[in-house]
Design an enzyme around this catalytic site. Structure first.
Site, mmCIF file in Angstrom:
data_model
loop_
_atom_site.group_PDB
_atom_site.id
_atom_site.type_symbol
_atom_site.label_atom_id
_atom_site.label_comp_id
_atom_site.label_asym_id
_atom_site.label_seq_id
_atom_site.Cartn_x
_atom_site.Cartn_y
_atom_site.Cartn_z
ATOM 1 C CG ASN A 191 -1.267 -8.409 -2.644
ATOM 2 O OD1 ASN A 191 -0.443 -7.602 -3.087
ATOM 3 N ND2 ASN A 191 -2.247 -8.069 -1.821
ATOM 4 C CB CYS A 197 2.874 2.031 5.747
ATOM 5 S SG CYS A 197 1.717 1.607 4.452
HETATM 6 C C1 UD1 Z 1 -0.775 -8.075 2.768
HETATM 7 C C2 UD1 Z 1 -1.192 -7.563 1.416
HETATM 8 C C3 UD1 Z 1 -2.026 -6.294 1.564
HETATM 9 C C4 UD1 Z 1 -3.186 -6.527 2.531
HETATM 10 C C5 UD1 Z 1 -2.703 -7.130 3.834
HETATM 11 C C6 UD1 Z 1 -3.833 -7.532 4.761
HETATM 12 C C7 UD1 Z 1 0.660 -8.295 0.035
HETATM 13 C C8 UD1 Z 1 1.850 -7.907 -0.777
HETATM 14 N N1 UD1 Z 1 0.020 -7.295 0.643
HETATM 15 O O1 UD1 Z 1 0.059 -7.061 3.358
HETATM 16 O O2 UD1 Z 1 -2.525 -5.918 0.267
HETATM 17 O O3 UD1 Z 1 -3.804 -5.277 2.796
HETATM 18 O O4 UD1 Z 1 -1.912 -8.314 3.586
HETATM 19 O O5 UD1 Z 1 -4.685 -8.412 4.119
HETATM 20 O O6 UD1 Z 1 0.286 -9.452 0.103
HETATM 21 N N2 UD1 Z 1 1.984 -7.033 11.395
HETATM 22 C C9 UD1 Z 1 2.799 -6.920 12.502
HETATM 23 N N3 UD1 Z 1 4.064 -7.443 12.420
HETATM 24 C C10 UD1 Z 1 4.535 -8.064 11.301
HETATM 25 C C11 UD1 Z 1 3.697 -8.161 10.182
HETATM 26 C C12 UD1 Z 1 2.418 -7.651 10.265
HETATM 27 O O7 UD1 Z 1 2.410 -6.366 13.527
HETATM 28 O O8 UD1 Z 1 5.701 -8.504 11.301
HETATM 29 C C13 UD1 Z 1 0.617 -6.468 11.446
HETATM 30 C C14 UD1 Z 1 0.398 -5.347 10.439
HETATM 31 O O9 UD1 Z 1 0.826 -4.094 10.947
HETATM 32 C C15 UD1 Z 1 -1.101 -5.395 10.221
HETATM 33 C C16 UD1 Z 1 -1.401 -6.911 10.342
HETATM 34 O O10 UD1 Z 1 -0.291 -7.477 11.038
HETATM 35 O O11 UD1 Z 1 -1.783 -4.718 11.235
HETATM 36 C C17 UD1 Z 1 -1.572 -7.630 9.038
HETATM 37 O O12 UD1 Z 1 -0.492 -7.295 8.174
HETATM 38 P P1 UD1 Z 1 0.048 -8.276 7.062
HETATM 39 O O13 UD1 Z 1 -0.911 -9.413 6.878
HETATM 40 O O14 UD1 Z 1 1.475 -8.602 7.349
HETATM 41 O O15 UD1 Z 1 -0.009 -7.356 5.782
HETATM 42 P P2 UD1 Z 1 0.997 -7.447 4.582
HETATM 43 O O16 UD1 Z 1 1.458 -8.858 4.443
HETATM 44 O O17 UD1 Z 1 2.005 -6.355 4.678
#
Ligand code: UD1
Length: 427
Positions: free
Chosen positions: A23, A120
């Protein structure tokens, strides 16, 4: 489809080295888009998502050179001639983190066309906050035929307040802001070590970023970035997974080349459960075979307990005396592993975002399905650790890179005679 047949019941004895953090490596590779010069990344793990990102960057016109021999964890990326600023659906659907190229592409090329990731296994996972943030930096965004198209002659600094903490969202916009005109202030940012590692790389490339690792990040935009060399931090999830494996499987396991400072919430919880371990500057030594006590856990953003360790913790909870309540706060559907564990004999009730585990349970081998990569790890440990003589078939629907983990488990270097042999076959 991957299938692993595991014969468990062996203690883990020896030293195991942790890989570079996937990550942290994924955004670091995307950061290479921001410059015409080569970016040399060390400690890149050999997992499927990394290969996917390489394919993605090559499809855009990047030159990729892989190290060999002792340098096989080195990847050199040069994005001098980026001809095609597009991330196609075929790649994005297999790896959501492909959306990390969105910000860097608009910042460097003035345009990007990136597929919407779609649903997902662990929840909806939208990328609306990436899009909203880019708009605040002056990009024009359109969405059509499942693709996001972003364009801007030059991004300009802005004030972004994330409605929700997002790791890749913070990284995507931090990269975009490095080449924007003027200052960007981002609030309610993710504080994960992977965000800080990316900021270290970007600053080596000539960016001016302050505050990464805290919830407010300030970025002074510059007109150009240059090449750099950077070593990716160790994978804290892999390290934590091995520590739990050591606690579950008995024996004496040293998890080396990790940063115990990144494992704070996990180690505190394991201490509460009665897991016996000692930390040094870059290792954790865990001895198994001790009685485990139940403890509740809630997943949170860093520095809280990581969602990516929730499944492994549930495996541990099945072997702890008492009732453990596990609350998942980050993703809405991340308990698929619970029912597979139940098939192996665990006593787990899931209600919404809470799973209640009654332990200890005597588990027996069974054929199980894994759809979430962390879950896969958890089931492997369960099978290795607590079943007297299991023949377990573990089936993962979509092959992915964590076979590495299995291999590492298999090739532990014994410190004493007897050693570790997890008798794991991949088919
Ligand atoms: C990253 C990690 C993943 C980890 C996650 C949470 C990487 C490549 N992956 O995923 O392994 O499980 O952090 O620690 O680093 N959300 C929204 N809108 C957005 C973006 C996110 O609503 O535009 C929500 C998501 O649905 C989720 C939460 O925010 O409920 C956190 O997600 P996010 O931190 O973005 O996860 P990733 O970055 O995809």
């Amino acid at each position: 489809m991957d299938k692993f047949v595991i014969r468990g019941g062996n203690p883990l004895v020896g030293t195991i080295r942790v890989s570079g953090a996937k990550n942290a490596a994924l955004p670091a590779m995307a950061a290479a888009i921001l410059t015409e010069e080569p970016v040399i990344l060390e400690n890149i793990p050999d997992v499927r998502d990394i290969r996917t990102e390489r394919t993605l960057l090559v499809s855009m016109g990047a030159e990729v050179e892989l190290g060999y021999g002792r340098a096989h964890h080195r990847t050199t990326l040069c994005c001098r001639n980026l001809a095609n600023p597009e991330a196609a659906y075929e790649l994005v659907k297999t790896m959501r983190a492909s959306t990390l190229v969105l910000g860097p592409l608009v910042a460097r090329m003035g345009r990007a066309r990136v597929s919407q990731p779609g649903g997902c296994a662990i929840g909806a996972r939208p990328i609306d906050l990436h899009i909203k943030g880019l708009e605040q930096l002056g990009a024009t965004i359109t969405q059509d035929h499942g693709y996001i198209e972003a364009s801007a002659e030059r991004l300009r600094g802005g004030h972004i307040i994330f409605d929700k903490i997002t790791v890749t969202g913070t990284e995507d916009l931090m990269m975009a802001a490095t080449l924007a005109e003027g200052e960007t202030v981002m609030e309610n940012c993710a504080r994960e070590p992977e965000v800080s590692d990316l900021a270290v790389l970007l600053n080596k490339m000539g960016a001016r970023i302050e505050g990464a690792g805290t919830s407010t990040i300030r970025i002074q935009g510059v007109s150009k970035l240059h090449g750099a060399r950077h070593r990716i931090i160790p994978d804290r999830i892999e390290a934590g997974t091995f520590v739990i494996a050591g606690a579950l499987c008995g024996g004496d396991l040293t998890v080396s080349n990790c940063d115990p400072g990144h494992l704070g919430a996990l180690l505190k919880k394991l201490e509460e459960c009665g897991v016996q371990f000692k930390t040094s500057e870059n290792s954790v030594r865990v001895t198994g075979g001790h009685a485990l006590a139940a403890a509740d856990v809630s997943t949170e953003e860093y520095p809280g307990f990581p969602t990516d360790m929730q499944a492994q913790y549930m495996a541990l909870a099945t072997q702890a005396s008492g009732v453990s309540a596990i609350t998942e706060n980050i993703f809405e559907n991340r308990f698929m592993h619970a029912q597979e564990l139940v098939r192996m004999g665990a006593n787990i009730m899931v209600e919404g975002s809470r799973a209640v585990v009654h332990g200890p349970a005597q588990l027996s081998g069974a054929a199980v399905q894994c759809s979430d990569l962390r879950e896969w790890r958890r089931l492997i440990f369960c099978n290795e650790g607590v079943i007297p003589n299991p023949d377990v078939e573990l089936v993962r629907r979509n092959g992915e890179g964590h076979a590495l983990l299995l291999l590492q488990t298999k090739t532990l270097r014994p410190l004493e005679s007897g050693g570790a042999d997890s008798s794991l076959r991949s088919e």
